[in-house]
Design an enzyme around this catalytic site. Structure first.
Site, PDB file in Angstrom:
ATOM      1  N   LYS A 112       0.855  -1.247  -0.059  1.00  0.00           N
ATOM      2  CA  LYS A 112       0.040  -0.011  -0.184  1.00  0.00           C
ATOM      3  C   LYS A 112       0.726   1.250   0.015  1.00  0.00           C
ATOM      4  O   LYS A 112       0.761   2.395  -0.786  1.00  0.00           O
ATOM      5  CB  LYS A 112      -0.925   0.044   1.258  1.00  0.00           C
ATOM      6  CG  LYS A 112      -1.985  -1.022   1.045  1.00  0.00           C
ATOM      7  CD  LYS A 112      -3.380  -0.882   1.809  1.00  0.00           C
ATOM      8  CE  LYS A 112      -3.904  -2.093   1.898  1.00  0.00           C
ATOM      9  NZ  LYS A 112      -5.106  -2.291   0.932  1.00  0.00           N
ATOM     10  N   LYS A 195      -4.531 -10.201  -6.429  1.00  0.00           N
ATOM     11  CA  LYS A 195      -6.063 -10.345  -5.745  1.00  0.00           C
ATOM     12  C   LYS A 195      -7.216  -9.620  -6.129  1.00  0.00           C
ATOM     13  O   LYS A 195      -6.969  -8.432  -6.244  1.00  0.00           O
ATOM     14  CB  LYS A 195      -5.682 -10.185  -4.096  1.00  0.00           C
ATOM     15  CG  LYS A 195      -6.598 -10.616  -2.994  1.00  0.00           C
ATOM     16  CD  LYS A 195      -6.327 -10.440  -1.580  1.00  0.00           C
ATOM     17  CE  LYS A 195      -6.796  -8.908  -1.250  1.00  0.00           C
ATOM     18  NZ  LYS A 195      -6.942  -8.437   0.046  1.00  0.00           N
ATOM     19  N   LYS A 198     -10.950  -4.391  -2.946  1.00  0.00           N
ATOM     20  CA  LYS A 198     -12.177  -3.322  -2.956  1.00  0.00           C
ATOM     21  C   LYS A 198     -11.266  -1.985  -3.150  1.00  0.00           C
ATOM     22  O   LYS A 198     -12.042  -1.283  -3.619  1.00  0.00           O
ATOM     23  CB  LYS A 198     -12.774  -3.395  -1.802  1.00  0.00           C
ATOM     24  CG  LYS A 198     -12.225  -3.296  -0.443  1.00  0.00           C
ATOM     25  CD  LYS A 198     -13.461  -3.126   0.781  1.00  0.00           C
ATOM     26  CE  LYS A 198     -13.075  -4.065   1.888  1.00  0.00           C
ATOM     27  NZ  LYS A 198     -11.944  -3.723   2.563  1.00  0.00           N
TER      28      LYS A 198
HETATM   29  N1  AQP Z   1      -9.862 -11.503  -2.888  1.00  0.00           N
HETATM   30  C1  AQP Z   1     -10.342 -12.131  -1.681  1.00  0.00           C
HETATM   31  N2  AQP Z   1     -10.336 -13.261  -1.536  1.00  0.00           N
HETATM   32  C2  AQP Z   1     -10.680 -13.850  -0.469  1.00  0.00           C
HETATM   33  N3  AQP Z   1     -10.730 -13.303   0.732  1.00  0.00           N
HETATM   34  C3  AQP Z   1     -10.398 -12.080   0.775  1.00  0.00           C
HETATM   35  N4  AQP Z   1     -10.458 -11.039   1.600  1.00  0.00           N
HETATM   36  C4  AQP Z   1     -10.355  -9.944   0.962  1.00  0.00           C
HETATM   37  N5  AQP Z   1     -10.205 -10.102  -0.239  1.00  0.00           N
HETATM   38  C5  AQP Z   1     -10.277 -11.281  -0.509  1.00  0.00           C
HETATM   39  C6  AQP Z   1     -10.815 -11.330   3.151  1.00  0.00           C
HETATM   40  O1  AQP Z   1     -12.023 -10.474   3.532  1.00  0.00           O
HETATM   41  C7  AQP Z   1     -11.610 -10.182   4.754  1.00  0.00           C
HETATM   42  C8  AQP Z   1     -11.826  -8.738   5.010  1.00  0.00           C
HETATM   43  O2  AQP Z   1     -10.621  -8.029   4.270  1.00  0.00           O
HETATM   44  P1  AQP Z   1     -10.625  -6.502   4.599  1.00  0.00           P
HETATM   45  O3  AQP Z   1     -11.503  -5.717   3.728  1.00  0.00           O
HETATM   46  O4  AQP Z   1     -10.608  -6.165   6.090  1.00  0.00           O
HETATM   47  O5  AQP Z   1      -8.912  -6.262   4.115  1.00  0.00           O
HETATM   48  P2  AQP Z   1      -8.047  -6.694   2.893  1.00  0.00           P
HETATM   49  O6  AQP Z   1      -7.784  -8.044   2.909  1.00  0.00           O
HETATM   50  O7  AQP Z   1      -7.063  -5.846   2.642  1.00  0.00           O
HETATM   51  O8  AQP Z   1      -9.513  -6.762   1.575  1.00  0.00           O
HETATM   52  P3  AQP Z   1      -9.231  -5.696   0.510  1.00  0.00           P
HETATM   53  O9  AQP Z   1     -10.498  -5.931  -0.294  1.00  0.00           O
HETATM   54  O10 AQP Z   1      -8.012  -6.065  -0.341  1.00  0.00           O
HETATM   55  O11 AQP Z   1      -9.315  -4.332   1.182  1.00  0.00           O
HETATM   56  P4  AQP Z   1      -8.306  -3.261   0.943  1.00  0.00           P
HETATM   57  O12 AQP Z   1      -8.403  -2.918  -0.481  1.00  0.00           O
HETATM   58  O13 AQP Z   1      -9.182  -2.018   1.575  1.00  0.00           O
HETATM   59  O14 AQP Z   1      -6.980  -3.455   1.545  1.00  0.00           O
HETATM   60  C9  AQP Z   1     -10.388 -10.635   5.031  1.00  0.00           C
HETATM   61  O15 AQP Z   1     -10.304 -11.740   6.097  1.00  0.00           O
HETATM   62  C10 AQP Z   1      -9.540 -10.765   3.914  1.00  0.00           C
HETATM   63  O16 AQP Z   1      -8.448 -11.606   3.989  1.00  0.00           O
END
Ligand code: AQP
Length: 330
Positions: A112, A195, A198
């Site tokens: 990030k 991955k 969001k």
């Molecule tokens: N692509 C994915 N496949 C499987 N699991 C996923 N998770 C997120 N993306 C995937 C899981 O969802 C939970 C919540 O995630 P989060 O939003 O708190 O944080 P993150 O892992 O950083 O998800 P994002 O979508 O990538 O968010 P941003 O972009 O804001 O950093 C977690 O258990 C995560 O592993």
């Protein structure tokens, strides 16, 4: 001893199919595996720039999505992280027991921060794993269901727990990250080596997308050379991702999903089957979400959840304060 389970989602953007298949879909089972604390990690969402109205709306959406996924407030405690001030209090103590070297090696921080102006990286982004460790520790959670990308942070929490317990005697519970066998890492539809995330909208399926849009996105997903429907992450990352999505939606193993497409040699037919599976899965979920949003039933659930969560969290904080020598005159 019964398990204590903790899991959270940060309201940084619109939730994706990755969040759903990685965590939300499994909530009905998770809440039966032990006493569960499910939260909206809104303080974590402030670690990257976000509009106040977006943060609010995303938080409401996550609460409604949790409930639509089958979270039962009589079984699990659902709350907003910022409603339980104990998280921030424990953070002030625990930040002294994780080291800058460790934090700077975290993949999420490196990823990030590398995309940001180096002069405006907030301290909160760097210290994110400290707060996440506090989230886990406060509820004596021994099980932390996560997608693959969060495992490193849970490992760091384990280091912190061991360090603290070695110094002050057995105080904190050692947590363990638990990943789904299928779906722990759903990949982007436009770049299956990345991955689905969001905060990186290309190649996402949003949980609020209408079914027509979802179909269109799946039909135009990047695929690979050849015509075989086979799980091979190195040579066929696009097909492997779609197979994973299909398997998750249908509650199959990858092998079982592969077997269903042995005779299929047209990517178009395969994609249509994947689109059908995703739409069948999300249609009733989206209906429930809509009802919850309309009747605002999440508000009371969050209020009650915060009260229950605070009781448990405060008990841990008192224990920690005593151990480190903070005087309690109350
Ligand atoms: N692509 C994915 N496949 C499987 N699991 C996923 N998770 C997120 N993306 C995937 C899981 O969802 C939970 C919540 O995630 P989060 O939003 O708190 O944080 P993150 O892992 O950083 O998800 P994002 O979508 O990538 O968010 P941003 O972009 O804001 O950093 C977690 O258990 C995560 O592993």
């Amino acid at each position: 001893m019964a398990h204590r389970i903790l899991t959270g989602i940060k309201p940084t953007g619109q939730l994706t199919l990755g969040n759903y298949l990685g965590v939300l879909k499994h909530l009905p089972k998770i809440q039966n595996d032990g006493e569960s604390f499910i939260f909206i990690a809104d303080l974590h969402a402030l670690t990257l720039p976000i509009e106040p109205n977006d943060l609010k709306q995303n938080s409401i959406d996550i609460a409604a999505f949790y409930l639509a996924a089958g979270l039962d407030p009589n079984k699990a405690t659902l709350f907003l992280q910022s409603s339980v001030s104990t998280h921030a209090e424990l953070n002030a103590i625990m930040q002294n027991y994780l080291y800058m070297g460790e934090l700077s090696r975290m993949t999420q921080f490196k990823d990030k921060s590398s995309k940001m102006n180096q002069n405006s990286i907030g301290l909160g982004l760097f210290a994110y794993p400290v707060l996440m460790a506090c989230d886990i520790i406060l509820y004596d959670a021994d099980i932390v269901p996560v997608g693959e990308d969060q495992v490193q942070h849970v490992e760091l929490t384990r280091d912190l727990v061991n360090r603290f317990n070695n110094r002050y005697g057995e105080t904190l519970v050692l947590p363990k990250a638990v990943m789904q066998k299928v779906g722990a890492r759903i990949m982007s539809l436009s770049d299956p080596n990345k991955k689905m995330s969001k905060s990186d909208p290309k190649g996402d399926i949003y949980l609020k997308d209408d079914l027509k849009t979802i179909r269109k996105k799946i039909m135009s997903a990047v695929t690979d050379m050849g015509d075989e429907i086979k799980y091979d992450q190195v040579n066929k990352p696009g097909i492997s991702n779609l197979l994973t999505i299909y398997a998750c939606c249908k509650d199959l193993t990858i092998q079982e999903a592969e077997n269903q497409f042995k005779e299929c040699h047209r990517y178009g037919d395969f994609k249509k089957a994947v689109a059908d599976a995703v739409c069948d899965e999300l249609e009733p979920f989206q209906k429930r979400y809509q009802e919850i949003i309309e009747n605002k039933s999440y508000i009371d659930v969050l209020k009650q959840g915060a009260i229950k969560a605070k009781k448990v969290a405060d008990a841990t904080l008192i224990k920690v304060k005593k151990k480190v020598g903070l005087l309690d005159v109350e």
